[in-house]
Design an enzyme around this catalytic site. Sequence first.
Site, PDB file in Angstrom:
ATOM      1  CG  ASN A 152      -2.024  -1.062   1.082  1.00 59.15           C
ATOM      2  OD1 ASN A 152      -2.605  -1.241   0.025  1.00 59.15           O
ATOM      3  ND2 ASN A 152      -2.276  -1.779   2.157  1.00 59.15           N
TER       4      ASN A 152
ATOM      5  CB  ALA B 194      -3.199 -10.392   2.817  1.00 61.52           C
ATOM      6  CD  GLU B 195      -4.576  -3.307   4.785  1.00 58.43           C
ATOM      7  OE1 GLU B 195      -5.369  -2.726   5.543  1.00 58.43           O
ATOM      8  OE2 GLU B 195      -3.716  -2.721   4.126  1.00 58.43           O
ATOM      9  CB  VAL B 196      -9.966  -9.240   3.456  1.00 57.73           C
ATOM     10  CG1 VAL B 196     -11.221  -9.758   2.762  1.00 57.73           C
ATOM     11  CG2 VAL B 196      -8.820 -10.233   3.322  1.00 57.73           C
TER      12      VAL B 196
END
Length: 206
Positions: free
Chosen positions: A111, A121-123
């Site tokens: 990011n 990892a972003e959901v």
Amino acid sequence: MAEETARPLIVGPDSGPEAPFPLKMEGKVISGFGRGSKEVTRNPYRKPPVDASQTPWIDTTKSGVYFGWASLSLPASHPDRVAPPPSSGSGPAQPHLEFQLYPMVMSIGYNPFYKNTVRSAEVHVLHKFSADFYDAHMRLLILGFVREEKDYKSLEALVADINTDCDVARNSLDRERWAPPKALRPGAERDGVLDAEWLVEPLPKA
């Protein structure tokens, strides 16, 4: 910095996901970086742990935005937990699925707009939840790639791209070979043939 260009609103062939997809990931939901609900979206990102020993593909996967399906094992007290369908009277009542399915987009990377130094990892689950669901068990069935990771000139440009990511995910998943069967998604409008049984397999008994 990212330049504004027209983006396709559907990705992937109608025939369904192509190799190396689908990819799988699971873990307990933990807090993201504390900025999502205030700056980026009213439905904050939820970040499960990334363990390379359990997801060996993660180290060689390019950074960017992906999409697919998330399943959540919500506690019985959660207001968004779906009740089992009523019995029709002609047979036994349908069992309550432990996991509920939702479309999702996710980022894998650093990011760069926020200058993160740790790859994560972003959901982003595409559903407006009535309450938080930290510590719930989440599974991810990642079906395709949306775009590469970018930096942005402004927060507004970042938000606009994220909104487009969400549209791309919804449109791309709204196809027969990209959607799970209705039996796995009570109340769903789209009936699909995607093999999503793993998403709803019961958790091992403690």
